[in-house]
Design an enzyme around this catalytic site. Sequence first.
Site, short mmCIF file in Angstrom:
data_model
loop_
_atom_site.label_atom_id
_atom_site.label_comp_id
_atom_site.label_asym_id
_atom_site.label_seq_id
_atom_site.Cartn_x
_atom_site.Cartn_y
_atom_site.Cartn_z
N CYS A 1303 20.38 31.94 -30.63
CA CYS A 1303 21.67 31.71 -31.28
C CYS A 1303 22.18 32.94 -32.03
O CYS A 1303 23.33 32.96 -32.46
CB CYS A 1303 21.56 30.52 -32.23
SG CYS A 1303 20.82 29.08 -31.47
N HIS A 1545 26.24 30.92 -40.37
CA HIS A 1545 25.77 30.38 -39.09
C HIS A 1545 26.03 28.87 -39.09
O HIS A 1545 26.44 28.31 -38.08
CB HIS A 1545 24.28 30.70 -38.92
CG HIS A 1545 23.75 30.41 -37.57
ND1 HIS A 1545 24.25 31.00 -36.43
CD2 HIS A 1545 22.75 29.60 -37.15
CE1 HIS A 1545 23.58 30.59 -35.37
NE2 HIS A 1545 22.67 29.72 -35.78
N HIS A 1586 28.31 24.61 -31.53
CA HIS A 1586 27.38 25.75 -31.54
C HIS A 1586 27.17 26.25 -30.12
O HIS A 1586 26.46 25.61 -29.33
CB HIS A 1586 26.06 25.30 -32.15
CG HIS A 1586 25.09 26.42 -32.38
ND1 HIS A 1586 25.41 27.75 -32.18
CD2 HIS A 1586 23.79 26.42 -32.78
CE1 HIS A 1586 24.37 28.49 -32.46
NE2 HIS A 1586 23.37 27.71 -32.81
#
EC number: 2.3.1.86
Length: 1884
Positions: A1303, A1545, A1586
């Site tokens: 990620c 994030h 995401h």
Amino acid sequence: MKPEIEQELSHTLLTELLAYQFASPVRWIETQDVFLKQHNTERVIEIGPSPTLAGMASRTIKAKYQSYDAALSLQRQVLCYSKDAKEIYYTPDPAEPPAAEEPKAETGKESAPAASAAAAAATQPAAAVAPPPQSAGPVESIPDEPVKASLLIHVLVAQKLKKPLDAVPMSKAIKDLVNGKSTVQNEILGDLGKEFGSTPEKPEETPLEELAEQFQDTFSGSLGKTSTSLIGRLMSSKMPGGFSITNARKYLESRFGLGPGRQDSVLLTALCNEPASRLGSEGDAKSFLDTMAQKYASHAGISLSSPSAGGASSGAGAAVVDSAALDALIAENKKLARQQLETLARYLQVDLTKGEKAFIKEKEATTVLQQELDLWEAEHGEFYAKGIKPVFSPLKSRTYDSYWNWARQDLLSMWFDILFGKLTSVDRETINQCIQIMNRANPTLIKFMQYHVELCPTYRGETYKLGKRLGEQLIENCKQILGQSPVYKDVSRITGPKTTVSAKGDIVYEEANKESVRKFEQYVFEMAQGGSMTKMKQSSIQEDLARVYKAISKQASRDSKLELQKVYDQLLKVVEGSTEIETEQTTQDALAIPTGSNTPTEEDELSTASDDDEIASLPDKTSIAQPVSSTIPNKTIPFLHIQSKSESGNWEYDRKLSSIYLDGLESAAINGLTFKDKYVLVTGAGAGSIGAEILQGLISGGAKVIVTTSRYSKKVTEYYQNMYARYGAAGSTLIVVPFNQGSKQDVDALVEYIYNDQKKGGLGWDLDVIIPFAAIPENGNGIDNIDSKSEFAHRIMLTNLLRLLGAVKARKTTDTRPAQCILPLSPNHGTFGFDGLYSESKISLETLFNRWYSEDWGTKLTICGAIIGWTRGTGLMSANNIIAEGIEKLGVRTFSQKEMAFNILGLLTPEIVNLCQEEPVMADLNGGLQFIDNLKEFTSKLRNDLTETADIRRAVSIESAIEQKVVNGDNVDSNYNKVTVRPRANMKFDFPTLKSYDEIKQIAPDLEGMLDLENVVVVTGFAEVGPWGNARTRWEMESKGEFSLEGAIEMAWIMGMIKYHNGNLKGKPYSGWIDAKTQTPVDDKDIKAKYEEEILEHSGIRLIEPELFNGYDPKKKQMIQEVVIQHDLEPFECSKETAEQYKHEHGDKCEISEIEESGEYSVRILKGATLFIPKALRFDRLVAGQIPTGWDARTYGIPEDTINQVDPITLYVLVATVEALLSAGITDPYEFYKYVHVSEVGNCSGSGMGGVSALRGMFKDRYADKPVQNDILQESFINTMSAWVNMLLLSASGPIKTPVGACATAVESVDIGIETILSGKAKVVMVGGYDDFQEEGSYEFANMNATSSAIDEFKHGRTPKEMSRPTTTTRNGFMEAQGSGIQVIMSADLALKMGVPIHAVLAMSATATDKIGRSVPAPGKGILTTAREHHGNLKYPSPLLNVKYRKRQLSKRLDQIKSWESSELNYLQEEAHLAKEEFGEEFSEAEFLRERTEEIYRESKRQVADAKKQWGNAFYKSDPRIAPLRGALATFNLTIDDIGVASFHGTSTVANDKNESATIDSMMKHLGRSEGNPVFGVFQKYLTGHPKGAAGAWMLNGAIQILESGIVPGNRNADNVDKVLEQYEYVLYPSRSIQTDGIKAVSVTSFGFGQKGAQAVVVHPDYLYAVLDRSTYEDYAKRVTARNKKTYRYMHNAITRNTMFVAKDKAPYSDELTMDVYLDPLARVSKTKNEFVFTKKSVQSDKSYVSNIANSTAKALSSLNKSSKGVGVDVELLSELNIDNETFLERNFTPEEIKYCQNSANPQASFTGTWSAKEATFKALGVSSQGGGASLKEIEIVRDGNGAPQVVLNDNAKAAAKAAGVKNVNVSISHDDFQATAVALSEF
């Protein structure tokens, strides 16, 4: 010569030729010319396995010798041994017998419709089609023909290219058809090899038709391995179950009379027309074969015949069956079967009639139940039945308690409203906001205010001064009330009803401010005074006198009576004639002493000194000297009062109790009312209701409230959340639950939820107040219409209200804490009528006043009845608003919702609460309405009067308008009609706005010249493909929550809803948007309204749409399970090869045998074999962030073959890359090579998983033996996406680095890109990340419990768009998404030279791992190391952090470099002399001087760059006292306080959001960020989900947009911020967008599974521009503007023509120049024919190394040997001369010099060159210096007619030169964009 000798010589010649060919280079072209031209050979024979050379010879003859042969009448033959044996040996074909006459075939015209029908059928193969009619008789057979090699080759190539046959021309070679894709070419050649056994030499270069001819001679006509396998796969994957190849062949034979060969041809044709999915039935399959047969027939030029209709009857021996006998036979068989069934049933002891018997019983029971249901519904009605359904669910409860965060957010919003001039004075709304902020005040909030107020730059204007002044006062207020309880204090304006009728007859109602009653304090006074209608009825003076007279006269004598009569008559005359006595007054009133009025005057109202004073007085607790109760008039009932029961049992006005109530109201109005630690239940608090206003007051007073709603939805919960965010005070809590007060189950469940312990899922509350205001209207229901709805309303307002109170009573655990119940009573006791059971429900509640005494719950519940008066604007009374003004004219009072809520909240004062504990309290809040007689008639009259007035005015208006039109024409009203202007779309695609240079200098005046711009990395372009389209459309949704008109147009275009049309449309020319489906025009103004709903529905986070993921439906996720079969299965049919493979796998558990009719094999799986059987499970991850539905790479211009070849993620990357380039103003990527070498353009983008669709194909589809392209492996590699970018767009040869950081990939990519540029390996780098969404990853993330369960979220009442909720109390896992994000980064120096827009400066990037552990996804804090800094006992900061100190050091170093450069140039003469001795005659002094001068200049530049790097860019590196983060900011003269935003994030997981907040907070704290200065936390994933690899790229794009706009987007899903995050004082969590006055820097943090932590910091480009001098900046601004215009045109053309992506078909250099370009780092492109290309001249060019300035300087130096001895050389850096300093210019330059330099193309270079010439002249004079600060104005540099510099000496300089013997000074000036050099020569 004898034949034997000829044969021997021929053999020898052939052998030698072959030996020569194998041993020597091929010279076939020359060889052909020899035998074709010199020898005029007419018969050419190739001996070999295939006609390779023959084919080449044929092409040569056709291309080169066709006209030549015609002129010489040559008839050439080109033959091949393997193909043309008959022609070579002159063997004639045997004569064929004459063919029998065949029936005539159908004509072409007749077959055309059939072909069309077949084509139509082929396009919809899966549609339900009626099966073809069965053959009525035999069909005429068509002569069979084996498959032709041409058809086989054509099909195999077309199938591999995924194109229809007609799209693959046979005239092209394979090499041309694959368009450069070597992998596909190899696949085709491999398939041909398998199919035909061997292939000729270089078959890829041979046209297909020629290749087919070569294969045909050796082709057997039967299908080979490849085609057989493909047909078998087609039958198994697309045909219905049981329909095998044998069935297909039989059908083709019986239907069309086709033999085996033609059957093969039809099946081959089907390979290029495969159905999209498996056909549903045998009929569909046959229809499909019909279509394919027609296609083949059309291709083969044959006509297909159908079965003969009379065929059945034409046979001589056709049998006839008797129908009666057939029926008897069938009946006998059924009887026998039934007997066998019964026999088996008896044997098995099974009752065959059991089911029927059970059915009869169930039917009887169902009938009884249905009768009961019918009875119940008949009695209660449908509305009642539906209404009582329970809706309560504790899972759907929403808790709001994060007041601490909303306080800071509201404060900032108000702050910026003041700064931007939106709030210019202190009005009631401002005061109200101040009260709410004070209610939430705590030390953290005060520090927050102090930071902003103390640092407020008041020099910016009056708004900043106002902000500072008000802020200081608010801070003082908050300090005063710290530790005090929050209070409800309403400072709203008091309003009254106002109804007007316009001239056009419109009835207009409004709430108008009351001038006489401006505050609630005055409102209470008004209520206490009552009105004319509320005065108690008293006798008049005359009546009192009459009673006295009668009483006395009864006891008086006769004489006394006469005397008394006389006195009485005189008194009456006096009273009636007196002007001082009002006869209507009572005696008591007439004799009373008047009291003073408590009504504040207008003068009192306006007497406040200033707005500041009003705010300053807020914390004060005012003591009330004269309570309002003392002003209540005698014999007058206040509008608001308390009643008590009289001895007669009636409720009557109680002055004492009313005084207590009114005094409490007055105190609440003046000093506020607190509800701290009160637990309250409120029902019926929907928007616009009294309950909503009560709720607002409760939470502003600090209460903990649970409110119910019967219309639970996202809209409703947002309403309550917004209310809490604005009014929720410290310690308050608001809980929203779904609740139906008409349901007994809900009543019980609600109370259970409130009182149950938290461990049992409850709240653990004990209620203090119950406000049950739930109700539904029943308008129009009289006693003859008491229906189901009336009964249900009665149940809500009475029955279940009592049940609610009873349930609370049952759960009350203590008698010392009774709950006060505010009963919603009504004065409407049938007064209005036609309201169902409303009146009865309200009257019945009054029985509770008696039951409080008679029952046993008095110690647990207290009763306070509130008779609610006429309240305007509520759902029940809004229709009566227009007559409220008329009602008030009678002397009564109607109320606004705020007023009534204030009245009711006044019943919660401690005094009233105490009264309720003693006895039930009846509060009359009716405003005197009960005193109006015949209210119904009066309201009807008011309404009728209004309607009549409106009708009259409307009629008059219409009549007047008609008259005006008759007199003045139809357009008479055109100037007065209201016109709504709807702006058209204006799609700008703007570059960042550039400020003026003067504004730039104010930002950071000390930065000029401080940095080495080659070591500063900037973002010049950025783009993305994501759930909200692109970066522009995503930003609109993120920052504003909606699309603009332009954004809606772009989204509609992206989603394929509209397209641009330019041409004829329905016979008329049209240019504009059209609907993609209907092809009808759409005006751009209408696009948003027309398509927005569909756009929003199919973009962003939403339910997974299977069509986007190859049919993946998480509700039916397919998996397979191994089972062992328990008995032999039925046989099935397949090819021999497949059958053998089954046998190979299952061994003796499998039987195979050949089917003689078709050659296929029968396979039977036997007991004990293992099979994998598919199964479907319900997967709960139903939601994801998906690319907008309809997104198509074709829209952008990506070619079809590319789309079919690559993984979908590659398409996202290609689109994002081309948009990023356009964002950088690059319309042709080859323009890069005008400025940099091909080796200096790199790609560092990466991914977490790469091509997951390709991986799925490799593993899942390949395992399932589904068709998968053979080169699928290459599309799965993570670096393949970058490869495609390079192959289709860039053609670069620079570094390619592919990060894989889960990620955190995108930020890691940025870090690698920065390092690549700073290391000098590249100057332009593509960075970013990308990842797709597929079911495999979704399932595994779910197994890790990383993602949120949609099923669970739905149970909690969440919609898909709410399911990603970073930072909230209820966050429960991240939401997957898909897409790509790309940035174009380059050195700042290059960006300035190219004139590309600079969107942001990448000030810092870093990655970090975490500590020892065992969990790969566990969050860590390793990235804290970017703030690593040793403090120890150090007291003073490093001087390196002071930009002035660094600038001073740099200046010294630059002086040293200039001195060194000058000395080196001076030394060149001597160096040239030494070199001449070394090299001898070959030595060229001019060349030597040019090259050495260039080397000196380059070395000087390097030293300057190193100096700037040392003191500007990298001063902090390796210094333990300066953290990398602090140093990166200090590079641009910023501090840790200047990071305005931290883009988190923020995945919406419990662990990450807490860990990341702790990390950022610790980072800020350690680096000494000021208290009260939190960073704005941006949590983008609430909107996008995401996307893993793309996450950091989207965040970085958002950060850049924040810098450009100053808007900080809020996390709109943050309904309640987690209490655990309150401890992180350096982070603010906004839930709505805030427009700031500018953000200087943004931090972006990203975390990935596998210990990946990453951070990047971007700085506003203004801080880069501050490094530039004026000339450089203004020149850059001009070039950016020009580039912006060019890009603007390109973008509009790209969208309207679908040409945004233009794939390159060749490199910018020819094949011959490839290596030369690679090997010359100075090779650059030039623009030729609108293309950037490398030419021979641009490679290893003589002019590419030595610069013009070096040439000029060398030329000047070369003349030194021939000139006089006085020499002066001076070097000046352009960046070191401050031409903005007017004092410096006037002191050192003459007016003529200044004028000349300022008018030059580059003033900075001109001034610097002139200054350098002055310095060089001074050195050449050789006179003593007057010091470093001496003026050089006396040395004047003028220009002659040719522009050449001339030296003019004046005054002291002239005298000094004369004394030194200098007659003249010649000077030469040269400069580039870095420095200026001057060489001066003195003549003596």
